[in-house]
Write a protein that holds these residues in place. Sequence first.
Motif, PDB file in Angstrom:
ATOM      1  N   GLU A   1      -1.205  -5.620  11.897  1.00  0.00           N
ATOM      2  CA  GLU A   1      -2.524  -5.416  11.306  1.00  0.00           C
ATOM      3  C   GLU A   1      -2.404  -4.556  10.057  1.00  0.00           C
ATOM      4  O   GLU A   1      -1.367  -3.942   9.817  1.00  0.00           O
ATOM      5  N   PHE A   2      -3.478  -4.503   9.284  1.00  0.00           N
ATOM      6  CA  PHE A   2      -3.513  -3.715   8.055  1.00  0.00           C
ATOM      7  C   PHE A   2      -4.749  -2.821   8.070  1.00  0.00           C
ATOM      8  O   PHE A   2      -5.779  -3.156   7.499  1.00  0.00           O
ATOM      9  N   PRO A   3      -4.658  -1.652   8.754  1.00  0.00           N
ATOM     10  CA  PRO A   3      -5.810  -0.743   8.844  1.00  0.00           C
ATOM     11  C   PRO A   3      -5.918   0.147   7.599  1.00  0.00           C
ATOM     12  O   PRO A   3      -5.705   1.360   7.641  1.00  0.00           O
ATOM     13  N   GLU A   4      -6.251  -0.472   6.466  1.00  0.00           N
ATOM     14  CA  GLU A   4      -6.224   0.219   5.173  1.00  0.00           C
ATOM     15  C   GLU A   4      -7.097   1.470   5.136  1.00  0.00           C
ATOM     16  O   GLU A   4      -6.671   2.523   4.655  1.00  0.00           O
ATOM     17  N   ALA A   5      -8.313   1.400   5.648  1.00  0.00           N
ATOM     18  CA  ALA A   5      -9.221   2.555   5.597  1.00  0.00           C
ATOM     19  C   ALA A   5      -8.648   3.737   6.382  1.00  0.00           C
ATOM     20  O   ALA A   5      -8.697   4.882   5.912  1.00  0.00           O
ATOM     21  N   LYS A   6      -8.074   3.477   7.563  1.00  0.00           N
ATOM     22  CA  LYS A   6      -7.454   4.546   8.363  1.00  0.00           C
ATOM     23  C   LYS A   6      -6.278   5.164   7.625  1.00  0.00           C
ATOM     24  O   LYS A   6      -6.090   6.376   7.633  1.00  0.00           O
ATOM     25  N   ILE A   7      -5.463   4.321   6.997  1.00  0.00           N
ATOM     26  CA  ILE A   7      -4.287   4.806   6.275  1.00  0.00           C
ATOM     27  C   ILE A   7      -4.708   5.689   5.102  1.00  0.00           C
ATOM     28  O   ILE A   7      -4.147   6.771   4.899  1.00  0.00           O
ATOM     29  N   LEU A   8      -5.706   5.248   4.359  1.00  0.00           N
ATOM     30  CA  LEU A   8      -6.186   6.053   3.223  1.00  0.00           C
ATOM     31  C   LEU A   8      -6.773   7.380   3.695  1.00  0.00           C
ATOM     32  O   LEU A   8      -6.549   8.430   3.078  1.00  0.00           O
TER      33      LEU A   8
ATOM     34  N   LEU B   1       0.831  -1.197   0.000  1.00  0.00           N
ATOM     35  CA  LEU B   1       0.000   0.000   0.000  1.00  0.00           C
ATOM     36  C   LEU B   1       0.868   1.250   0.000  1.00  0.00           C
ATOM     37  O   LEU B   1       0.583   2.219  -0.703  1.00  0.00           O
ATOM     38  N   PHE B   2       1.944   1.245   0.778  1.00  0.00           N
ATOM     39  CA  PHE B   2       2.874   2.369   0.804  1.00  0.00           C
ATOM     40  C   PHE B   2       3.442   2.626  -0.595  1.00  0.00           C
ATOM     41  O   PHE B   2       3.462   3.758  -1.072  1.00  0.00           O
ATOM     42  N   ASP B   3       3.868   1.566  -1.267  1.00  0.00           N
ATOM     43  CA  ASP B   3       4.410   1.704  -2.623  1.00  0.00           C
ATOM     44  C   ASP B   3       3.352   2.219  -3.592  1.00  0.00           C
ATOM     45  O   ASP B   3       3.633   3.069  -4.446  1.00  0.00           O
ATOM     46  N   LYS B   4       2.131   1.728  -3.468  1.00  0.00           N
ATOM     47  CA  LYS B   4       1.034   2.168  -4.343  1.00  0.00           C
ATOM     48  C   LYS B   4       0.729   3.650  -4.126  1.00  0.00           C
ATOM     49  O   LYS B   4       0.601   4.413  -5.080  1.00  0.00           O
ATOM     50  N   LEU B   5       0.621   4.059  -2.859  1.00  0.00           N
ATOM     51  CA  LEU B   5       0.339   5.460  -2.555  1.00  0.00           C
ATOM     52  C   LEU B   5       1.476   6.373  -3.010  1.00  0.00           C
ATOM     53  O   LEU B   5       1.238   7.475  -3.514  1.00  0.00           O
TER      54      LEU B   5
ATOM     55  N   CYS C   1       5.628  13.570   0.036  1.00  0.00           N
ATOM     56  CA  CYS C   1       6.928  12.924   0.154  1.00  0.00           C
ATOM     57  C   CYS C   1       6.746  11.635   0.947  1.00  0.00           C
ATOM     58  O   CYS C   1       6.158  11.648   2.027  1.00  0.00           O
ATOM     59  N   PHE C   2       7.233  10.525   0.421  1.00  0.00           N
ATOM     60  CA  PHE C   2       7.105   9.229   1.074  1.00  0.00           C
ATOM     61  C   PHE C   2       8.487   8.745   1.494  1.00  0.00           C
ATOM     62  O   PHE C   2       9.410   8.720   0.688  1.00  0.00           O
ATOM     63  N   ILE C   3       8.610   8.346   2.761  1.00  0.00           N
ATOM     64  CA  ILE C   3       9.884   7.867   3.300  1.00  0.00           C
ATOM     65  C   ILE C   3       9.675   6.486   3.886  1.00  0.00           C
ATOM     66  O   ILE C   3       8.894   6.313   4.816  1.00  0.00           O
ATOM     67  N   ARG C   4      10.368   5.528   3.336  1.00  0.00           N
ATOM     68  CA  ARG C   4      10.350   4.171   3.904  1.00  0.00           C
ATOM     69  C   ARG C   4      11.612   4.022   4.732  1.00  0.00           C
ATOM     70  O   ARG C   4      12.723   4.017   4.217  1.00  0.00           O
ATOM     71  N   ASP C   5      11.451   3.933   6.021  1.00  0.00           N
ATOM     72  CA  ASP C   5      12.557   3.915   6.976  1.00  0.00           C
ATOM     73  C   ASP C   5      12.979   2.471   7.251  1.00  0.00           C
ATOM     74  O   ASP C   5      12.224   1.702   7.824  1.00  0.00           O
ATOM     75  N   LEU C   6      14.191   2.136   6.844  1.00  0.00           N
ATOM     76  CA  LEU C   6      14.714   0.787   7.056  1.00  0.00           C
ATOM     77  C   LEU C   6      15.838   0.786   8.077  1.00  0.00           C
ATOM     78  O   LEU C   6      16.701  -0.082   8.056  1.00  0.00           O
ATOM     79  N   SER C   7      15.829   1.754   8.974  1.00  0.00           N
ATOM     80  CA  SER C   7      16.938   1.938   9.913  1.00  0.00           C
ATOM     81  C   SER C   7      17.053   0.816  10.937  1.00  0.00           C
ATOM     82  O   SER C   7      18.080   0.683  11.585  1.00  0.00           O
ATOM     83  N   GLY C   8      16.023   0.006  11.101  1.00  0.00           N
ATOM     84  CA  GLY C   8      16.098  -1.116  12.033  1.00  0.00           C
ATOM     85  C   GLY C   8      15.873  -0.733  13.475  1.00  0.00           C
ATOM     86  O   GLY C   8      16.208  -1.475  14.379  1.00  0.00           O
ATOM     87  N   ARG C   9      15.295   0.437  13.714  1.00  0.00           N
ATOM     88  CA  ARG C   9      14.985   0.819  15.090  1.00  0.00           C
ATOM     89  C   ARG C   9      13.854  -0.050  15.609  1.00  0.00           C
ATOM     90  O   ARG C   9      13.433  -0.993  14.979  1.00  0.00           O
ATOM     91  N   ASN C  10      13.332   0.250  16.759  1.00  0.00           N
ATOM     92  CA  ASN C  10      12.330  -0.597  17.404  1.00  0.00           C
ATOM     93  C   ASN C  10      10.961  -0.575  16.743  1.00  0.00           C
ATOM     94  O   ASN C  10      10.138  -1.430  17.030  1.00  0.00           O
ATOM     95  N   GLU C  11      10.695   0.396  15.904  1.00  0.00           N
ATOM     96  CA  GLU C  11       9.393   0.453  15.256  1.00  0.00           C
ATOM     97  C   GLU C  11       9.301  -0.654  14.205  1.00  0.00           C
ATOM     98  O   GLU C  11      10.205  -0.831  13.406  1.00  0.00           O
TER      99      GLU C  11
END
Length: 119
Positions: free
Chosen positions: A91-98, A35-39, A48-58
């Motif tokens: 989980e995948f809260p698609e409606a909230k994300i949109l 969904l992130f890639d699609k949006l 601006c879209f940022i995909r964070d791969l830093s490996g922190r706790n999130e």
Amino acid sequence: MILNYLRDGTIRLPTNNKYSYTEKSDNTLLCNIELFDKLSSQHHNRLCFIRDLSGRNEICCWTFYGGGKKLSEISCTSIMYATERKQTKIEFPEAKILEETLNCNASIQNTDTEMPESL
């Protein structure tokens, strides 16, 4: 932090897969990433879209910025306690994300400004 220097209308998704997940969590994490890639392909000239791969706790937490501040955050994870160990449920809260993506888009004050091609 780099987010302080970005323009309005930023969506950040950190992903981290170093934890023990429930059975369906891998597929659900993939749904969030897809969904992130699609949006990002649909709204690349406005947000601006940022995909964070830093490996922190999130593990999977959508964060929406606009108007110079954090607008909202959607956490996709919860802890499930199994008999042997605790596991992370995604989980995948698609409606909230949109909905929050639309709110983030609406928070942009100057609608004529486009993102530069290279960042």
